[in-house]
Design a protein around this motif. Sequence first.
Motif, PDB file in Angstrom:
ATOM      1  N   LEU B  13       0.836  -1.206   0.000  1.00 17.29           N
ATOM      2  CA  LEU B  13       0.000   0.000   0.000  1.00 17.29           C
ATOM      3  C   LEU B  13       0.867   1.251   0.000  1.00 17.29           C
ATOM      4  O   LEU B  13       0.609   2.215  -0.725  1.00 17.29           O
ATOM      5  N   MET B  14       1.940   1.183   0.818  1.00 18.99           N
ATOM      6  CA  MET B  14       2.843   2.327   0.898  1.00 18.99           C
ATOM      7  C   MET B  14       3.493   2.603  -0.461  1.00 18.99           C
ATOM      8  O   MET B  14       3.519   3.746  -0.923  1.00 18.99           O
ATOM      9  N   ALA B  17       1.019   4.094  -2.789  1.00 20.45           N
ATOM     10  CA  ALA B  17       0.745   5.501  -2.479  1.00 20.45           C
ATOM     11  C   ALA B  17       1.856   6.389  -3.013  1.00 20.45           C
ATOM     12  O   ALA B  17       1.598   7.468  -3.557  1.00 20.45           O
ATOM     13  N   ILE B  18       3.100   5.931  -2.853  1.00 21.97           N
ATOM     14  CA  ILE B  18       4.228   6.743  -3.331  1.00 21.97           C
ATOM     15  C   ILE B  18       4.179   6.847  -4.857  1.00 21.97           C
ATOM     16  O   ILE B  18       4.393   7.931  -5.420  1.00 21.97           O
ATOM     17  N   LEU B  20       1.516   6.619  -6.764  1.00 21.84           N
ATOM     18  CA  LEU B  20       0.400   7.505  -7.093  1.00 21.84           C
ATOM     19  C   LEU B  20       0.809   8.969  -6.933  1.00 21.84           C
ATOM     20  O   LEU B  20       0.533   9.819  -7.788  1.00 21.84           O
ATOM     21  N   PHE B  21       1.499   9.228  -5.820  1.00 20.14           N
ATOM     22  CA  PHE B  21       1.958  10.589  -5.553  1.00 20.14           C
ATOM     23  C   PHE B  21       2.913  11.067  -6.651  1.00 20.14           C
ATOM     24  O   PHE B  21       2.794  12.185  -7.156  1.00 20.14           O
ATOM     25  N   VAL B  25       2.544  14.332  -9.158  1.00 19.17           N
ATOM     26  CA  VAL B  25       3.581  15.364  -9.311  1.00 19.17           C
ATOM     27  C   VAL B  25       4.046  15.420 -10.767  1.00 19.17           C
ATOM     28  O   VAL B  25       4.214  16.506 -11.343  1.00 19.17           O
ATOM     29  N   ILE B  28       1.597  17.305 -12.814  1.00 22.15           N
ATOM     30  CA  ILE B  28       1.694  18.760 -12.593  1.00 22.15           C
ATOM     31  C   ILE B  28       2.870  19.346 -13.369  1.00 22.15           C
ATOM     32  O   ILE B  28       2.739  20.367 -14.053  1.00 22.15           O
ATOM     33  N   LEU B  29       4.018  18.669 -13.275  1.00 24.38           N
ATOM     34  CA  LEU B  29       5.197  19.162 -13.986  1.00 24.38           C
ATOM     35  C   LEU B  29       4.939  19.172 -15.495  1.00 24.38           C
ATOM     36  O   LEU B  29       5.317  20.099 -16.207  1.00 24.38           O
ATOM     37  N   PRO B  51      -0.734  22.072  -5.199  1.00 23.50           N
ATOM     38  CA  PRO B  51      -0.935  21.048  -4.162  1.00 23.50           C
ATOM     39  C   PRO B  51      -0.649  21.569  -2.765  1.00 23.50           C
ATOM     40  O   PRO B  51      -1.405  21.291  -1.829  1.00 23.50           O
ATOM     41  N   THR B  52       0.419  22.359  -2.634  1.00 27.39           N
ATOM     42  CA  THR B  52       0.784  22.901  -1.318  1.00 27.39           C
ATOM     43  C   THR B  52      -0.318  23.806  -0.786  1.00 27.39           C
ATOM     44  O   THR B  52      -0.747  23.661   0.366  1.00 27.39           O
ATOM     45  N   MET B  55      -3.440  21.870   0.225  1.00 26.85           N
ATOM     46  CA  MET B  55      -3.256  21.109   1.468  1.00 26.85           C
ATOM     47  C   MET B  55      -3.216  22.028   2.683  1.00 26.85           C
ATOM     48  O   MET B  55      -3.806  21.727   3.726  1.00 26.85           O
TER      49      MET B  55
END
Lengths: 304, 326
Positions: B13-14, B17-18, B20-21, B25, B28-29, B51-52, B55
């Motif tokens: 899962l971890m 998630a990374i 996906l993150f 990103v 966005i770039l 995103p910043t 959040m």
Amino acid sequence: MTTTTPATPSVPVKAKDISAAAVAKRKLSSPFASIAAIVIAVLWTVPTFGLLVSSFRPERAIKTTGWWTFFSNPVLTLDNYKAVLDADEGAGLGSYFINSIVITIPSVVIPLTLATIAAYAFAWIRFPGRNFLFLVIFALQVVPLQVTLIPLLTLYVDAGVANTFWTIWLSHAIFGLPLAIYLLHNFMRDIPASLLEAARVDGAGHVSIFFRVLLPLLRPALAAFAIFQFLWVWNDLLVGLVFGGGGDAIAPITVALANLTGTRGTAWHLLSAGAFVSILVPVTIFLFLQRYFVRGLLAGSVKG
Amino acid sequence: MSTPESNAGKLALMLGAILLFCAVVGLILFLASLARGRRADRVTAYLYLAPTLIMLAVGLVYPGLRTIWESFFDAAGKAFIGFGNYETIFTSGDQLTVLGNTVLWVLVTPFVATGVGLLYAILVDKSRFENFAKALIFLPMAISFVGASIIWKFIYEYRPDQGNVKQIGLLNQLLVWVGGSPQQWLVNSPWNTLLLIVVMIWIQAGFAMTVLSAAIKAIPDDIVEAARLDGVTTWGMFRFVTLPAIRPAVVVVLTTIAIAMLKVFDIVRTMTGGQFNTSVIANEFYSQSFRSDNQGLGAALAVLLFVLVIPIVVYNIRQLRRSEAL
């Protein structure tokens, strides 16, 4: 030192050596200073050492005699560590240890990445509202986590993600962002603009400027924040308790240890070994990357 | 939950998630790189910040405002009671104890930790074992507050003073060796609060030492040399050369620790659970919000923390400005 004769440079160097040595000697020969330093060092080391020794002593010995008797009657065992890690007969800290790893890595990667691109925008792109937004983010550093927890928990429940790792990752990322942006921005401002201009003239876009020019220079700052955030997240209790305390499935090792202290406060064979299982990772990171950690500290920290 | 499969599941899962993150990103770039024309830079900047800002707005600004709002409501969060919760904090006996303890934490910890850290930094400066000596004091910084609490709870451990029962806590054993009788250190108020503060001093002294040691090393050699040629005493050197030179660093260390003291509850919660008159605002916030289900009072305590942090931060910034202006 404007003289260029080959003999002279050695003179001031030598003089400095003597003075530094003299200072050191005077320090060492002052018995009061040495004793005071040793007393502080011993006071600061003995508590950890006592618990470390205890964690290797048999349960019965820990409960009936002080750890200092170990030296006259040394018996070593790894049973405490087996018991505290094992789920069936002990505290089952093993799975909480995994939880801490699963929590910590994304909680470092996410704010680090987002803060890097945000700091890049603040440092190197002109846009309306830049100063205002940066000031707001700078100010957000001082907001205590406590102020945000309950509404945030409500949001997570409404969104249907309560009691998942996502809540802990997101929370740590949010709480880490202001400090990360502030630190990285300060660091990026110190990089000469001419370096970026040169790359831009060559026709490089933002992404390639970042990876080719900035990333190698930013490595120490990124490392400093990464270690800072790692230790912060790994050692955190409050966020873990609020967002992961409901179910054992996602709680970090700090929460498990705190609960163990509450429910089995005299089970020192479990507490001592458990404490060292949780301490092992941050202390290892700290010992190997101390340089960067110190740099992160010196760069200023008003976090939490 | 301790089976290997579920552990593997968590790690998977971890990783997911990374990944996906990273995809987000990357998107966005990529979108930012498509921007063309006169406003390209502007578009890029807002995309990088999106995103910043989202959040922080959702996770920090909104919850903060919401908590301030809720601090004016009753325990269930239904009825508006104005400043009722704040009145409780400043009038009820229990809450006044909490406030008093917090004041003690915020005043005692920074000064003692900074004093010890400064003394030690000077003592080991330029000595042969400097790095090793510093690591010993600094190591507690890497240990969690929970871990530190367990380490020190063991020091304070009490065994009843009867027959052949031996003390296993170092402090009580020392007391027995010099002829005293063992004490329940964590139960006897007000000394128990001071003993909890000792744990925090143990952790923070390393932070103070590191920052102040760097400041001491940054003092120009020629100033120190000139003072020495003038025949300044050791104390005079400290008072008139070292201390003025490192004053900004001392202020930063004092204020940083003071702010942290307002917010930290881990030690109190782990060692006494806030019993025996040891609670502090941050711990009381947790108890009221999550144990006693008194939402309003919990919110008011959180807001009070926020309000108390502000003057320290303002003082810190003003001192920094002043030292930069010099």
